[in-house]
Motif scaffolding. Structure first.
Motif, PDB file in Angstrom:
ATOM      1  N   ILE A 226       0.830  -1.202   0.000  1.00 14.55           N
ATOM      2  CA  ILE A 226       0.000   0.000   0.000  1.00 14.55           C
ATOM      3  C   ILE A 226       0.864   1.251   0.000  1.00 14.55           C
ATOM      4  CG2 ILE A 226      -1.724   1.283   1.277  1.00 14.55           C
ATOM      5  CD1 ILE A 226      -2.851  -1.277   2.270  1.00 14.55           C
ATOM      6  N   ALA A 227       1.967   1.230   0.763  1.00 16.18           N
ATOM      7  CA  ALA A 227       2.816   2.428   0.828  1.00 16.18           C
ATOM      8  C   ALA A 227       3.443   2.727  -0.523  1.00 16.18           C
ATOM      9  CB  ALA A 227       3.909   2.232   1.873  1.00 16.18           C
ATOM     10  N   GLY A 229       1.940   2.306  -3.252  1.00 21.01           N
ATOM     11  CA  GLY A 229       0.888   2.701  -4.183  1.00 21.01           C
ATOM     12  C   GLY A 229       0.511   1.611  -5.175  1.00 21.01           C
ATOM     13  N   GLU A 398      -5.125   0.304 -10.568  1.00 21.12           N
ATOM     14  CA  GLU A 398      -5.891   1.522 -10.774  1.00 21.12           C
ATOM     15  C   GLU A 398      -5.316   2.338 -11.919  1.00 21.12           C
ATOM     16  OE1 GLU A 398      -6.878   3.824  -7.365  1.00 21.12           O
ATOM     17  OE2 GLU A 398      -6.653   5.695  -8.471  1.00 21.12           O
ATOM     18  N   TYR A 402      -6.443  11.913 -15.520  1.00 19.89           N
ATOM     19  CA  TYR A 402      -6.654  13.223 -14.939  1.00 19.89           C
ATOM     20  C   TYR A 402      -6.684  14.201 -16.100  1.00 19.89           C
ATOM     21  CZ  TYR A 402      -5.423  17.440 -12.275  1.00 19.89           C
ATOM     22  OH  TYR A 402      -5.390  18.689 -11.719  1.00 19.89           O
ATOM     23  N   ARG A 413      -4.599  19.486 -20.366  1.00 19.62           N
ATOM     24  CA  ARG A 413      -3.619  18.550 -19.831  1.00 19.62           C
ATOM     25  C   ARG A 413      -4.307  17.214 -19.670  1.00 19.62           C
ATOM     26  NH1 ARG A 413       0.423  16.104 -18.298  1.00 19.62           N
ATOM     27  NH2 ARG A 413       1.145  15.822 -16.190  1.00 19.62           N
ATOM     28  N   HIS A 415      -3.344  13.492 -18.104  1.00 24.28           N
ATOM     29  CA  HIS A 415      -2.326  12.703 -17.406  1.00 24.28           C
ATOM     30  C   HIS A 415      -2.877  11.314 -17.162  1.00 24.28           C
ATOM     31  CE1 HIS A 415       0.878  11.668 -14.655  1.00 24.28           C
ATOM     32  NE2 HIS A 415      -0.020  11.317 -13.767  1.00 24.28           N
ATOM     33  N   ARG A 417      -2.417   7.911 -15.031  1.00 24.34           N
ATOM     34  CA  ARG A 417      -1.759   7.345 -13.856  1.00 24.34           C
ATOM     35  C   ARG A 417      -1.560   5.857 -14.142  1.00 24.34           C
ATOM     36  NH1 ARG A 417      -2.140   3.188  -9.814  1.00 24.34           N
ATOM     37  NH2 ARG A 417      -0.946   3.954  -8.066  1.00 24.34           N
TER      38      ARG A 417
ATOM     39  N   MET B  54      -2.412   5.630   0.821  1.00 27.67           N
ATOM     40  CA  MET B  54      -1.885   5.403  -0.518  1.00 27.67           C
ATOM     41  C   MET B  54      -1.768   6.717  -1.275  1.00 27.67           C
ATOM     42  SD  MET B  54      -3.306   3.026  -3.591  1.00 27.67           S
ATOM     43  CE  MET B  54      -3.198   1.470  -2.795  1.00 27.67           C
ATOM     44  N   LEU B  55      -0.548   7.004  -1.725  1.00 30.97           N
ATOM     45  CA  LEU B  55      -0.360   8.147  -2.608  1.00 30.97           C
ATOM     46  C   LEU B  55      -0.565   7.629  -4.021  1.00 30.97           C
ATOM     47  CD1 LEU B  55       0.593  11.073  -3.160  1.00 30.97           C
ATOM     48  CD2 LEU B  55       2.910  10.203  -3.210  1.00 30.97           C
ATOM     49  N   VAL B  56      -1.658   8.032  -4.623  1.00 34.07           N
ATOM     50  CA  VAL B  56      -2.007   7.468  -5.920  1.00 34.07           C
ATOM     51  C   VAL B  56      -1.163   8.096  -7.027  1.00 34.07           C
ATOM     52  CG1 VAL B  56      -3.860   7.364  -7.601  1.00 34.07           C
ATOM     53  CG2 VAL B  56      -4.316   6.838  -5.249  1.00 34.07           C
ATOM     54  N   ASP B  57      -0.996   9.432  -6.973  1.00 32.23           N
ATOM     55  CA  ASP B  57      -0.341  10.070  -8.107  1.00 32.23           C
ATOM     56  C   ASP B  57       0.190  11.424  -7.693  1.00 32.23           C
ATOM     57  OD1 ASP B  57      -1.415  10.959 -11.452  1.00 32.23           O
ATOM     58  OD2 ASP B  57       0.471  10.201 -10.688  1.00 32.23           O
ATOM     59  N   VAL B  58       1.333  11.798  -8.275  1.00 32.65           N
ATOM     60  CA  VAL B  58       1.825  13.163  -8.152  1.00 32.65           C
ATOM     61  C   VAL B  58       2.029  13.655  -9.572  1.00 32.65           C
ATOM     62  CG1 VAL B  58       3.668  14.658  -7.350  1.00 32.65           C
ATOM     63  CG2 VAL B  58       3.067  12.660  -6.031  1.00 32.65           C
ATOM     64  N   THR B  59       1.421  14.769  -9.905  1.00 31.51           N
ATOM     65  CA  THR B  59       1.649  15.293 -11.238  1.00 31.51           C
ATOM     66  C   THR B  59       1.618  16.813 -11.153  1.00 31.51           C
ATOM     67  OG1 THR B  59       0.903  15.207 -13.513  1.00 31.51           O
ATOM     68  CG2 THR B  59      -0.777  15.195 -11.849  1.00 31.51           C
ATOM     69  N   VAL B  78      -0.015  18.559  -8.250  1.00 31.36           N
ATOM     70  CA  VAL B  78      -1.281  17.939  -7.859  1.00 31.36           C
ATOM     71  C   VAL B  78      -0.989  16.591  -7.216  1.00 31.36           C
ATOM     72  CG1 VAL B  78      -3.491  17.138  -8.737  1.00 31.36           C
ATOM     73  CG2 VAL B  78      -2.341  19.038  -9.841  1.00 31.36           C
ATOM     74  N   HIS B  80      -2.851  13.178  -5.706  1.00 26.34           N
ATOM     75  CA  HIS B  80      -4.087  12.415  -5.521  1.00 26.34           C
ATOM     76  C   HIS B  80      -3.852  11.409  -4.423  1.00 26.34           C
ATOM     77  CE1 HIS B  80      -5.054  13.752  -9.689  1.00 26.34           C
ATOM     78  NE2 HIS B  80      -6.255  13.781  -9.177  1.00 26.34           N
ATOM     79  N   TYR B  82      -5.518   8.408  -1.661  1.00 26.07           N
ATOM     80  CA  TYR B  82      -6.623   7.459  -1.463  1.00 26.07           C
ATOM     81  C   TYR B  82      -6.414   6.725  -0.156  1.00 26.07           C
ATOM     82  CZ  TYR B  82      -9.621   3.426  -2.064  1.00 26.07           C
ATOM     83  OH  TYR B  82     -10.561   2.455  -1.867  1.00 26.07           O
ATOM     84  N   ARG B  89     -11.226   9.540  -1.246  1.00 24.20           N
ATOM     85  CA  ARG B  89     -10.159  10.181  -2.012  1.00 24.20           C
ATOM     86  C   ARG B  89     -10.142  11.669  -1.750  1.00 24.20           C
ATOM     87  NH1 ARG B  89      -8.397   7.089  -6.449  1.00 24.20           N
ATOM     88  NH2 ARG B  89      -9.650   5.207  -6.577  1.00 24.20           N
ATOM     89  N   ARG B  91      -7.918  15.391  -3.379  1.00 26.18           N
ATOM     90  CA  ARG B  91      -6.866  15.914  -4.242  1.00 26.18           C
ATOM     91  C   ARG B  91      -6.265  17.134  -3.560  1.00 26.18           C
ATOM     92  NH1 ARG B  91      -9.599  17.678  -9.068  1.00 26.18           N
ATOM     93  NH2 ARG B  91      -9.675  15.504  -9.669  1.00 26.18           N
ATOM     94  N   LYS B  93      -3.563  20.383  -4.032  1.00 27.92           N
ATOM     95  CA  LYS B  93      -2.820  21.103  -5.059  1.00 27.92           C
ATOM     96  C   LYS B  93      -1.961  22.173  -4.401  1.00 27.92           C
ATOM     97  CE  LYS B  93      -6.085  22.359  -8.106  1.00 27.92           C
ATOM     98  NZ  LYS B  93      -6.593  22.603  -9.455  1.00 27.92           N
TER      99      LYS B  93
END
Lengths: 455, 165, 152
Positions: A226-227, A229, A398, A402, A413, A415, A417, B54-59, B78, B80, B82, B89, B91, B93
């Motif tokens: 989980i950590a 991701g 997942e 975005y 934009r 994106h 994931r 959980m860090l889903v995404d960095v953008t 940004v 995201h 979870y 969830r 977000r 920024k």
């Protein structure tokens, strides 16, 4: 003084310091047919001490390319993200833009998206397990899995027209309705696939060699997974029942019962078992979705006489439009599934987003203008300024899109994931301490898809 | 917790750190100042009610050509997040100025932030303060410039070998 | 003229015939075309009937380099090195439109056709090409091999 071992093996500086670690480069061009990743490993004998994973060899500027054209132009680029399950990418991107627009797709379209996504998911798992088994020496399993994949690709070709890069999703719907007799074809293809899965189970699941290489290898604890991701089959193999189709359902998944396959130890063997179980569940989902498909049986009704498109356009130009729109038009075979009744069943009823049917485009001035406004530069689909993130359950986990819009007809934009980026980032953690031969099954069970990883 | 409750808790715990919050199409977003970013992310991870494990995404997004935001900060990073335990969830920024594109790193909180921030550095040129190994992820080291910035033309090629066109 | 020339030309034909039915390809797989390559190589479309069933994953052991999938600028030096490591006689097949011309990736990251860095013998367009196209390209390559054509 150098001892004999050092002199012969060339380790160390020959000054009697003892052996040093060996640096091995599993370079970007290597036999594991997964695409291109570079694993630079430092070995102490056979044990891996440190690794550095380098990616980016397939970076094709997906995100920058999506900004260059209208919203629907990004669909072919999304095909090539996870190219073994392209339908899931298409629909994920379309759903993100639909969320941004705030429109709702039709019920039938939701079920179609579920069926096609599940077929794609099965193709992805077949390729992953097949390639992984091949690298361990089980070449027969690979041939059987690819045989099963061919049956499924025939189904995909029937619906979308292409085997691999299908560009089937559209913002607001799908390209065309399912063809007639599709459910029978699906039943046949799934029967063949189930037989292949049974054969594969009998070949490798209890196989001593396979188990020796996969059990207890590449394990990652629940907290670590989980950590880092990591989602998808790897997280479920670690014992966490997280599946976006159940926890945050979308399309028609909340109405279709199925089970989540769970593992215990999070090692490679559990990941393999989870993928095999998921294929069976995907087939269950697709069959139930086809049984419950709203909008009735997949058939086209042709009442009245049908006329060819050029005659249609001519009548329109001559002004003989009385009752023209009521007459069905014969379309060319590659536009099958896009006639008016099918079009209304699978596309959202929003003229700012969906292209009108060919009958309307050729036969009425409103349809023509609508088509023109959606296609010409500067006019097309224009969501209001804002942003949206839509996650779907891809084959690896997942998959999120975005999308940021500035109110014009081009995305500002986009994106993606990628679900396989976290496992590849955690790959050093999975293989440090293991032996060098364990890199292969671990990397195989991660199912890295280059198009998605590097975008 | 539903989205509005999450945003309310963030506002309550971070006070001035939260510059704005909004909800759009079901997504709940909190705009956090750069100084308060690390505190916000730590709170999100460690707070029992939030529990974002959980860090889903960095953008990042480059707002150089965005109509109506010419005077604001150029970039926005940004995040995201979870929560597996609570199934919600959020977000986050952070606005980042063009002349000072530095943001504190989250790699101490979630190990995946290491690679995600490397990608943001590679594509946008935003540095992450405290990152253990900030180098390019997708492009090669000899590449000059940051491709996803709006002022980088899409077909400016910098081949390592072969013709320059 | 005479018997000597007769033997040489017949020998060339025999060598060409032997070479074209024992192709050891190096499938340099990068992207989506790899899926169609796998489909062509497996049971349904079967490249083994052309003698090309054994891929050699080392440039030292291969004679045909199948470049399958998009080549980015980061990958280009690796491709050139692999090509240089192969021994003559060698042939190159550009599989998929990304290797032929760059495909629809007209951007900062993609090589616009691998023939800008290595010489190519057969171009198989398609995105990805259907296995029938691949087999057609392979048969054209076989004609080229049998004719003994070399580029230098």
């Amino acid at each position: 003084m150098a001892d004999a071992r050092e002199l012969f093996l060339g380790e160390g500086s020959g000054g009697g310091e003892g052996s040093k670690h060996l640096h091995v480069n599993m370079g970007p061009a290597h036999p594991a047919m997964h695409g291109i990743v570079r694993i630079f490993a430092e070995l102490d004998g056979e044990t891996v001490v440190k690794t550095d994973v380098e990616i980016g060899y397939l970076h094709r500027a997906f995100e920058k390319d999506c900004e260059a054209g209208p919203y629907n132009n990004a669909i072919p680029y999304t095909d090539r993200l996870n190219y073994v399950s392209p339908l899931i990418n298409n629909f994920g991107y379309s759903s993100a833009v639909e969320k941004l627009l705030g429109i709702e797709i039709t019920e039938r379209c939701k079920y179609i998206r579920v069926v096609m996504s599940e077929i794609s998911r099965i193709c992805d798992h077949l390729t992953c397990v097949g390639a992984g088994a091949m690298e361990l020496g089980a070449f027969t399993v690979f041939l059987y899995m690819i045989k099963a994949r061919e049956f499924l690709w025939e189904l995909v070709e029937d619906v979308t027209g292409a085997r691999l890069t299908i560009s089937y999703g559209r913002v607001g719907g799908v390209k065309a309705d399912l063809p007639a007799g599709f459910d029978l074809k699906v039943k046949k293809a799934f029967a063949e696939t189930r037989q292949v899965l049974e054969e594969v189970h009998s070949l490798i699941t209890g196989n001593r060699i396979f188990m020796d290489r996969m059990v207890g290898v590449g394990a990652l604890s629940k907290e670590d997974t989980i950590a880092w991701g990591i989602t998808g089959p790897l997280l479920r193999a670690a014992g966490v029942p997280f599946d976006l189709r159940k926890t945050q359902p979308y399309w028609a998944y909340d109405r279709i019962p199925f089970e989540i396959a769970l593992g215990k130890n999070g090692d490679n063997f559990d990941r393999y078992l989870v993928r095999m179980a998921e294929m069976e569940q995907s087939m269950r989902i697709a069959e139930q979705a086809l049984d419950g498909l709203p909008g009735g049986a997949i058939q086209v009704d042709w009442e009245g006489k049908a006329i060819p498109p050029d005659a249609y356009v001519d009548l329109g130009k001559q002004g003989k439009t009385e009752g023209l729109l009521l007459m069905p038009i014969t379309l060319s075979p590659n536009l099958q599934g896009q006639d008016r009744s099918a079009h209304d069943r699978v596309n959202a009823h929003d003229k700012r987003v969906i292209l009108p049917t060919k009958a309307d485009t050729y036969g009425s001035i409103e349809g023509l203008m609508n088509h023109f406004m959606l296609v010409m530069e500067g006019y097309g689909i224009r969501p209001p300024a804002g942003e949206a993130y839509f996650p779907v359950e891809g084959a690896n986990g997942e998959l999120g899109f975005y999308v940021v819009s500035d109110g014009s007809d081009r995305p500002y934009r986009v994106h993606c994931r990628p679900p396989c980026l976290p496992p590849v980032a955690a790959l050093p953690k999975m293989i440090e301490g293991e032996m060098v031969a364990d890199i292969i099954p671990t990397f195989g069970s991660v199912n890295m898809i280059g198009g998605e990883l590097d975008r | 917790m539903d989205g509005t409750a999450i945003l309310a808790r963030l506002r309550e715990r971070l006070g001035d750190g939260v510059l704005a919050t909004h909800e759009y199409r079901g997504d709940h977003t909190a705009v956090v100042s750069r100084e308060g970013l690390l505190a916000a992310l730590t709170l999100c991870r460690d707070d029992a009610a939030l529990g974002f494990d959980m860090l889903v995404d960095v953008t990042a997004v480059d707002y150089l050509r965005f109509p109506g935001r010419d005077d604001g900060p150029r970039f926005e990073v940004v995040y995201h997040l979870y929560s597996v335990a609570n199934n919600h969830r959020v977000r986050l920024k952070t606005p980042v100025e063009q002349d000072d594109p530095v943001v504190p790193t989250a790699s101490g909180l979630w190990p995946i932030a290491n690679w995600l921030e490397r990608e943001v550095w590679d594509m946008f040129g935003i540095r992450f303060d405290g990152h253990p190994d900030l180098r390019r992820l997708l492009m090669y080291e000899e590449f000059e410039g940051h491709p996803l910035r709006k002022d980088y033309p899409i077909n400016r090629r910098q081949p390592l070998i072969g013709p320059k066109v | 003229m005479g018997v000597g020339t007769f033997f040489t030309s017949k020998l060339d034909e025999a060598i060409g015939w032997a070479r074209k039915y024992s192709i050891f390809q190096y499938p340099f797989v990068t992207a989506c075309c790899g899926m169609e390559y796998m489909a062509t190589a497996c049971s349904h479309y079967d490249v083994d009937r052309f003698g090309a069933g054994l891929p050699r994953f080392s440039p030292r052991q291969a004679d045909v380099l199948f470049v399958v999938g998009t080549i980015s600028h980061k990958m280009a030096p690796v491709l050139k090195r692999i090509y240089d490591q192969m021994c003559e006689p060698k042939w190159v097949v550009a599989f998929g439109v990304c290797t032929c011309t760059g495909g629809f990736y007209d951007n900062y990251a993609t090589v616009q056709g691998i023939d800008t860095i290595i010489p190519v013998d057969v171009y198989i367009p398609g995105c990805p090409p259907r296995p029938e196209s691949v087999i057609d390209g392979l048969m054209k390559l076989q004609d080229k091999i049998a004719a003994g054509a070399q580029r230098y």
